[in-house]
Write an enzyme that holds these catalytic residues in place. Structure first.
Site, PDB file in Angstrom:
ATOM      1  CB  CYS A  54      -2.039   4.597   4.226  1.00 24.43           C
ATOM      2  SG  CYS A  54      -3.422   3.978   3.270  1.00 24.43           S
ATOM      3  CB  SER A  55      -0.661   0.703   6.648  1.00 28.64           C
ATOM      4  OG  SER A  55      -1.709   1.344   7.364  1.00 28.64           O
ATOM      5  CB  CYS A  56      -4.854  -0.394   2.324  1.00 25.83           C
ATOM      6  SG  CYS A  56      -5.585   1.242   2.507  1.00 25.83           S
ATOM      7  CB  CYS A 103      -0.903   0.009   1.231  1.00 29.44           C
ATOM      8  SG  CYS A 103      -1.904   1.508   1.331  1.00 29.44           S
TER       9      CYS A 103
END
Lengths: 238, 108
Positions: free
Chosen positions: A141-143, A138
């Site tokens: 972000c941190s999906c 991602c």
């Protein structure tokens, strides 16, 4: 509304920064969970962050948005989601062609059997083959497919992986000890708020006749993110 | 124009699969739980995109905040924006909590 400058920050950060630790010992949180287990004595963030967290949490409780019990249940729910769940799904897909077909075409439907509801997100399963190696990132972000794998590892959230996975995926894979042959295509999937990916690793050789429980032991978290392959048959003890 | 979060394709250092890994602290779990509750289908008080918008509004400070402190900032601003609490209530609460927690930190 800035939580202000501070002299040091903790190591758990989204980015690269100094990693000296700051210790403060304010014991605002309960010391035991609702089922009586002691809560670990762990490091607290800087005081400003504690003040902000306590303020927001208490306001949300006072406004009737959440209750302390809701928070405890949400923590329990999160802790129930681990890569073991993803491993079960992969093992079933290796063993059950019909399930695999459904998983590839309609993952959300296939996962109902496992009590997983991705809503409002959608899950896309990508299959590693002799010709294609998939990996997931991602960049923004941190999906991550949390309902299937739990929370993402630290490196997944950090700048080095997010920056380079899309630019030099083979070099990044090598840092995980994964060498993808030149003739094999590498596909990098950039996750987003609405669409999450799970890699279906290749079933290792020498696992013919294994039951799903044994197969699941070969499936690591990193193999489902696509930075590694599943373990080899010889890597687990009987 | 790239926002502070937009790392994709930029030069960066090697990935160390072990470094920085730690079990989540109770504090981190609590922030995580609050965000998940606000996201859930019953409350629908936040969406992932909205959380990101708030984190990206940190600008250059984005890089300075540890992961869950960014989440916390996002929650606090989103709830203010959505009128769950007012600026005045927020400031009053923070002052009260500061006194309460600060007393433990620095003595009476």
């Amino acid at each position: 509304m800035n939580i202000g400058s501070r002299q040091s920050r903790r190591a758990e950060s989204g980015d690269d920064m100094n990693e000296t630790h700051e210790h403060s010992h304010v014991h605002e949180h309960p010391t035991h969970t609702h089922d009586g287990k002691p809560i670990q004595e762990d490091e607290l963030p800087p005081l400003e962050a504690q003040i902000l967290e306590t303020s927001v949490r208490e306001l949300l409780i006072e406004k009737g948005v959440i209750t302390p019990d809701d928070i405890r249940r949400a923590i329990d729910e999160r802790e129930s989601r681990t890569p073991a769940l993803g491993a079960k799904i992969v093992a079933r897909a290796w063993d059950d062609a019909e399930f695999k077909g459904l998983l590839m075409s309609d993952a959300d439907e296939a996962l109902k059997d496992f009590g997983i509801n991705m809503s409002p997100m959608e899950l896309c399963v990508v299959e590693n083959t002799e010709d294609v190696h998939n990996m997931v990132v991602c960049t923004l972000c941190s999906c991550y497919p949390r309902p299937v794998l739990g929370i993402p590892p630290a490196w997944y959230k950090r700048r080095d992986y997010r920056s380079r996975a899309v630019r030099e995926p083979r070099a990044v894979l090598q840092e995980f000890g994964t060498v993808v042959p030149d003739q094999k295509q590498v596909r990098v999937h950039d996750s987003n708020a609405d669409l999450r990916y799970l890699v279906l690793p290749q079933r290792p050789a020498g696992t013919e006749g294994w039951d799903q429980k044994k197969l699941a032991r070969l499936v690591t978290r990193d193999s489902m993110i696509g930075v590694c392959d599943a373990l080899a048959a010889t890597e687990i003890a009987d | 124009m790239r926002g502070p979060q937009d790392y994709g394709g930029l030069p960066a250092g090697p990935v160390d699969p072990e470094k920085h890994e730690h079990d989540p602290t109770h504090w981190e779990k609590t922030v995580d739980a609050m965000m998940m509750l606000l996201f859930d289908q019953r409350r629908r008080l936040a969406r992932v995109d909205e959380s990101r918008r708030m984190q990206e509004a940190l600008g250059e400070d984005y890089h300075k905040y540890p992961y869950y402190e960014r989440w916390l900032q996002a929650i606090s601003w989103l709830m203010l924006e959505k009128g769950v609490y007012t600026q005045e209530e927020f400031e009053t609460k923070q002052a009260e909590v500061r006194t309460r927690l600060g007393a433990g930190e620095d003595g009476p």
